[in-house]
Design an enzyme around this catalytic site. Structure first.
Site, PDB file in Angstrom:
ATOM      1  N   CYS A  83      26.164  -2.771 -19.679  1.00 48.63           N
ATOM      2  CA  CYS A  83      27.106  -2.914 -20.787  1.00 48.63           C
ATOM      3  C   CYS A  83      28.199  -1.858 -20.666  1.00 48.63           C
ATOM      4  O   CYS A  83      28.073  -0.919 -19.879  1.00 48.63           O
ATOM      5  CB  CYS A  83      26.381  -2.814 -22.132  1.00 48.63           C
ATOM      6  SG  CYS A  83      25.765  -1.168 -22.544  1.00 48.63           S
ATOM      7  N   PRO A  84      29.267  -1.989 -21.439  1.00 44.95           N
ATOM      8  CA  PRO A  84      30.397  -1.062 -21.303  1.00 44.95           C
ATOM      9  C   PRO A  84      30.040   0.418 -21.475  1.00 44.95           C
ATOM     10  O   PRO A  84      30.533   1.252 -20.739  1.00 44.95           O
ATOM     11  CB  PRO A  84      31.371  -1.517 -22.391  1.00 44.95           C
ATOM     12  CG  PRO A  84      31.089  -2.965 -22.550  1.00 44.95           C
ATOM     13  CD  PRO A  84      29.594  -3.085 -22.364  1.00 44.95           C
TER      14      PRO A  84
END
Length: 104
Positions: A9-10
């Site tokens: 994920c970011p």
């Protein structure tokens, strides 16, 4: 059935590991062999080996960022999705992966 994958994920913190856990639990519940590599804030963990990739029936890339090593899966049936689907709709995601592996 052997399912492998990567989650990322970011921010590389919560959602990466939540997606990993959801995928692993769902696959184990169904009696499937599973190994999920994470590419998170701590770097690459639980790294997939060449043997893991060769023996896999299908790959799930539940990623919301660019990942390292995606070329490893060139000749494998692969589903590209994001971490949110792996967390919120894991049953459907695994169903899609199994169908892809079976050529359905």
């Amino acid at each position: 059935m052997k399912i492998i994958g990567i989650t990322a994920c970011p921010t590389g913190i919560a959602h990466t590991y939540m997606a990993q856990e959801c995928l692993e639990k769902e696959c184990l519940k169904r009696g499937y062999e599973v190994k999920i590599e994470t590419q998170g804030g701590l770097g690459i963990e639980n790294e997939l080996t060449d043997e893991d990739v060769e023996s896999a029936d299908v790959v799930i890339l539940a990623v919301s960022v660019v990942i390292e090593g995606e070329e490893r899966f060139t000749n494998k049936p692969t589903i590209h999705t994001d971490v949110d689907e792996a967390i919120s709709h894991v049953e459907d995601l695994v169903n899609r992966a199994v169908a892809l592996a079976k050529g359905e």
